[in-house]
Design a protein around this motif. Structure first.
Motif, mmCIF file in Angstrom:
data_model
loop_
_atom_site.group_PDB
_atom_site.id
_atom_site.type_symbol
_atom_site.label_atom_id
_atom_site.label_comp_id
_atom_site.label_asym_id
_atom_site.label_seq_id
_atom_site.Cartn_x
_atom_site.Cartn_y
_atom_site.Cartn_z
ATOM 1 N N ARG A 95 0.837 -1.207 0.000
ATOM 2 C CA ARG A 95 0.000 0.000 0.000
ATOM 3 C C ARG A 95 0.867 1.250 0.000
ATOM 4 N N ASN A 96 1.924 1.209 0.773
ATOM 5 C CA ASN A 96 2.761 2.394 0.908
ATOM 6 C C ASN A 96 3.670 2.625 -0.298
ATOM 7 N N LEU A 97 3.766 1.632 -1.182
ATOM 8 C CA LEU A 97 4.598 1.792 -2.372
ATOM 9 C C LEU A 97 3.826 2.364 -3.554
ATOM 10 N N HIS A 98 2.501 2.601 -3.381
ATOM 11 C CA HIS A 98 1.733 3.208 -4.455
ATOM 12 C C HIS A 98 2.306 4.578 -4.768
ATOM 13 N N MET A 99 2.627 4.811 -6.029
ATOM 14 C CA MET A 99 3.211 6.089 -6.406
ATOM 15 C C MET A 99 2.125 7.151 -6.573
ATOM 16 N N LEU A 100 2.509 8.388 -6.294
ATOM 17 C CA LEU A 100 1.569 9.496 -6.370
ATOM 18 C C LEU A 100 0.932 9.596 -7.749
ATOM 19 N N GLN A 101 1.716 9.385 -8.815
ATOM 20 C CA GLN A 101 1.170 9.544 -10.163
ATOM 21 C C GLN A 101 0.050 8.544 -10.445
ATOM 22 N N ASP A 102 0.155 7.335 -9.888
ATOM 23 C CA ASP A 102 -0.888 6.333 -10.094
ATOM 24 C C ASP A 102 -2.162 6.699 -9.345
ATOM 25 N N ILE A 103 -2.020 7.170 -8.116
ATOM 26 C CA ILE A 103 -3.182 7.557 -7.326
ATOM 27 C C ILE A 103 -3.836 8.802 -7.915
ATOM 28 N N ALA A 104 -3.017 9.722 -8.427
ATOM 29 C CA ALA A 104 -3.556 10.928 -9.062
ATOM 30 C C ALA A 104 -4.409 10.565 -10.271
ATOM 31 N N GLN A 105 -3.934 9.635 -11.074
ATOM 32 C CA GLN A 105 -4.695 9.211 -12.250
ATOM 33 C C GLN A 105 -5.979 8.521 -11.830
ATOM 34 N N ASP A 106 -5.923 7.686 -10.790
ATOM 35 C CA ASP A 106 -7.108 6.995 -10.309
ATOM 36 C C ASP A 106 -8.126 7.986 -9.746
ATOM 37 N N CYS A 107 -7.632 9.008 -9.062
ATOM 38 C CA CYS A 107 -8.510 10.051 -8.531
ATOM 39 C C CYS A 107 -9.201 10.793 -9.665
ATOM 40 N N PHE A 108 -8.449 11.105 -10.709
ATOM 41 C CA PHE A 108 -9.009 11.794 -11.880
ATOM 42 C C PHE A 108 -10.101 10.960 -12.539
ATOM 43 N N GLU A 109 -9.840 9.665 -12.702
ATOM 44 C CA GLU A 109 -10.833 8.777 -13.314
ATOM 45 C C GLU A 109 -12.112 8.747 -12.490
ATOM 46 N N ALA A 110 -11.962 8.749 -11.160
ATOM 47 C CA ALA A 110 -13.123 8.681 -10.281
ATOM 48 C C ALA A 110 -13.959 9.955 -10.333
ATOM 49 N N ALA A 178 -6.474 8.756 -1.785
ATOM 50 C CA ALA A 178 -5.587 7.695 -1.323
ATOM 51 C C ALA A 178 -6.031 7.162 0.039
ATOM 52 N N ALA A 179 -6.437 8.074 0.917
ATOM 53 C CA ALA A 179 -6.902 7.655 2.237
ATOM 54 C C ALA A 179 -8.159 6.801 2.119
ATOM 55 N N ALA A 180 -9.038 7.165 1.166
ATOM 56 C CA ALA A 180 -10.248 6.371 0.954
ATOM 57 C C ALA A 180 -9.924 4.979 0.434
ATOM 58 N N LEU A 181 -8.796 4.849 -0.248
ATOM 59 C CA LEU A 181 -8.349 3.542 -0.736
ATOM 60 C C LEU A 181 -7.684 2.720 0.365
ATOM 61 N N GLY A 182 -7.534 3.310 1.534
ATOM 62 C CA GLY A 182 -6.907 2.603 2.646
ATOM 63 C C GLY A 182 -5.407 2.767 2.717
ATOM 64 N N LEU A 183 -4.866 3.722 1.958
ATOM 65 C CA LEU A 183 -3.422 3.932 1.959
ATOM 66 C C LEU A 183 -3.015 4.840 3.121
ATOM 67 N N ASN A 184 -1.795 4.675 3.556
ATOM 68 C CA ASN A 184 -1.258 5.456 4.663
ATOM 69 C C ASN A 184 -0.730 6.785 4.134
ATOM 70 N N VAL A 185 -1.458 7.866 4.350
ATOM 71 C CA VAL A 185 -1.060 9.178 3.835
ATOM 72 C C VAL A 185 -1.224 10.239 4.922
ATOM 73 N N ASP A 186 -0.536 11.346 4.737
ATOM 74 C CA ASP A 186 -0.672 12.494 5.628
ATOM 75 C C ASP A 186 -1.694 13.450 5.026
ATOM 76 N N LEU A 187 -2.909 13.433 5.559
ATOM 77 C CA LEU A 187 -3.979 14.269 5.010
ATOM 78 C C LEU A 187 -3.759 15.757 5.291
ATOM 79 N N GLN A 188 -2.828 16.074 6.162
ATOM 80 C CA GLN A 188 -2.558 17.481 6.476
ATOM 81 C C GLN A 188 -1.339 18.018 5.727
#
Length: 399
Positions: A95-110, A178-188
């Motif tokens: 989970r922690n190895l997910h790259m920002l660019q992949d999550i950004a693209q997934d967020c855009f698709e959503a 990313a947080a909604a996907l269950g990934l460990n992120v700093d929301l602040q």
């Protein structure tokens, strides 16, 4: 050293025959008939006998295998299943190895469904693509912190304040995704980066607009090409560029002289929902009829029949040395309406703005289409040089 532990020796491992060889304490050395080797740890947890691989020999030495086995043996004694714990750690690492660019693209698709034209204009994703992803795209999203965000936004924080604001907002949405996907992120992370960057010095500037008195001269200079026709319709109707670019023949009723812009192409207006009707003047109808000669699925096709790009109309004006931009014609129209005494509610509604509070809107449900038709006809006369800037009375015309 207890006799039940450390029965094997590093020297003797190489000469052990095929089979299972106990080192003690649950650690076992296995040599298969094909010559391959492996370390196996056997333990009992909650009354259940289990075993797990520790890796091949000599990649994992006897000493390393014993250290791992000791750690796992202690976990089992505390009621912790080493296998379950190791799998949980693997999942966390993935989970922690997910790259920002992949999550950004997934967020855009959503989010595409809530964007104009499914976000094909690129306005939502471009702040990320241009200003965030080149520096942080390949970073695991769990490592994105306020320092990395600050360093990324610093070059544009004051010089391109609005762009920086959009980039920060988009990144914040990606972190929430990313947080909604269950990934460990700093929301602040973004908010803390803003605190580090400080207040922006840059003041937002209005989009340059052509003075309403100069619009007729510019309009008269336009030809009949696709881009120029698009500009003509934009000027005559006062709509934003996206609805013009994505206009299709089925949106337009030439008999009723109404252009119905789908809700997804209407910029979000608090308190308003649904499609937006635009009255078409005689001049606007002629522009539409000319555009229809080009054929295709959209009125103003670019390459391969797709809508002209977001910058096409702006480029035409820029190439002429003009500071004004297409969106500025809405300001030209609104200023003309103010200067010539047009009713406030009609002028605001013509631009797609919501007028009045929620109570007033609950009782006033008309879109003032007929009053707007009169106003837009007067504007068209001004634009095409067929009328003066006189006050047009539209009192008594039913909406």
């Amino acid at each position: 050293m207890p006799s039940s532990l450390h029965k094997l020796s590093a020297v003797g491992l190489k000469s052990l025959p095929s089979g299972k060889h106990e080192d003690g304490g649950g650690l076992r050395f296995v040599r298969r008939k094909d010559g391959t080797t492996a370390w196996v740890f056997r333990f009992t947890i909650h009354g259940r006998r289990r075993e797990m691989g520790l890796g091949p020999y000599p990649d994992v030495s006897l000493k390393a295998a014993r250290e791992i086995a000791t750690e796992f043996r202690q976990q089992a004694r505390r009621g912790i299943d080493p296998i379950a714990k190791r799998e949980a750690e693997k999942r966390e690492a993935i989970r922690n190895l997910h790259m920002l660019q992949d999550i950004a693209q997934d967020c855009f698709e959503a989010r595409k469904a809530e964007l104009k034209g499914d976000g094909t204009a690129g306005r939502w994703f471009s702040p990320l693509e241009i200003h965030i992803l080149p520096k942080l795209g390949r970073m695991p999203i769990a490592e994105v912190d306020q320092i990395s965000v600050r360093d990324t936004l610093a070059p544009i924080w004051h010089e391109k304040a609005e762009t920086a604001r959009k980039a920060a907002n988009r990144l914040n949405l990606v972190l929430k995704h990313a947080a909604a996907l269950g990934l460990n992120v700093d929301l602040q992370a973004v908010d803390k980066a803003r605190a580090l960057l400080g207040k922006q010095r840059h003041e937002a500037k209005n989009i340059p607009a052509l003075p309403w008195q100069d619009v007729p001269t510019f309009y008269a200079s336009l030809g009949q090409g696709v881009t120029e026709l698009a500009l003509r319709l934009l000027i005559l109707t006062g709509v934003r560029s996206a609805p013009v670019r994505y206009a299709t023949p089925d949106q337009i009723d030439l008999d009723a002289r109404i252009w119905t812009i789908p809700a997804e192409l209407v910029k979000s207006r608090k308190g308003a929902t649904g499609d937006f009707r635009v009255p078409l003047t005689d001049k606007a109808v002629k522009v539409v009829e000319e555009a229809l000669r080009h054929g295709g699925g959209v009125l103003f096709p670019g390459q391969r029949g797709k809508p002209i790009s977001d910058m096409t109309m702006s480029k035409l004006m820029r190439d002429r040395g003009m500071a004004a931009r297409p969106h500025g014609f809405r300001s030209s129209l609104r200023t003309w309406a103010e200067e010539t005494g047009q009713p406030y509610e009609v002028a605001e509604t013509a631009l797609g703005h919501v007028v009045g509070n929620s109570v007033e809107r609950a009782y006033q449900r008309s879109d003032l289409i007929e009053k707007r038709r009169v106003l837009m006809a007067a504007w068209a006369d001004h634009v095409t040089g067929n009328g003066e800037a006189e006050v047009v009375s539209i009192i008594g015309v039913r909406g």
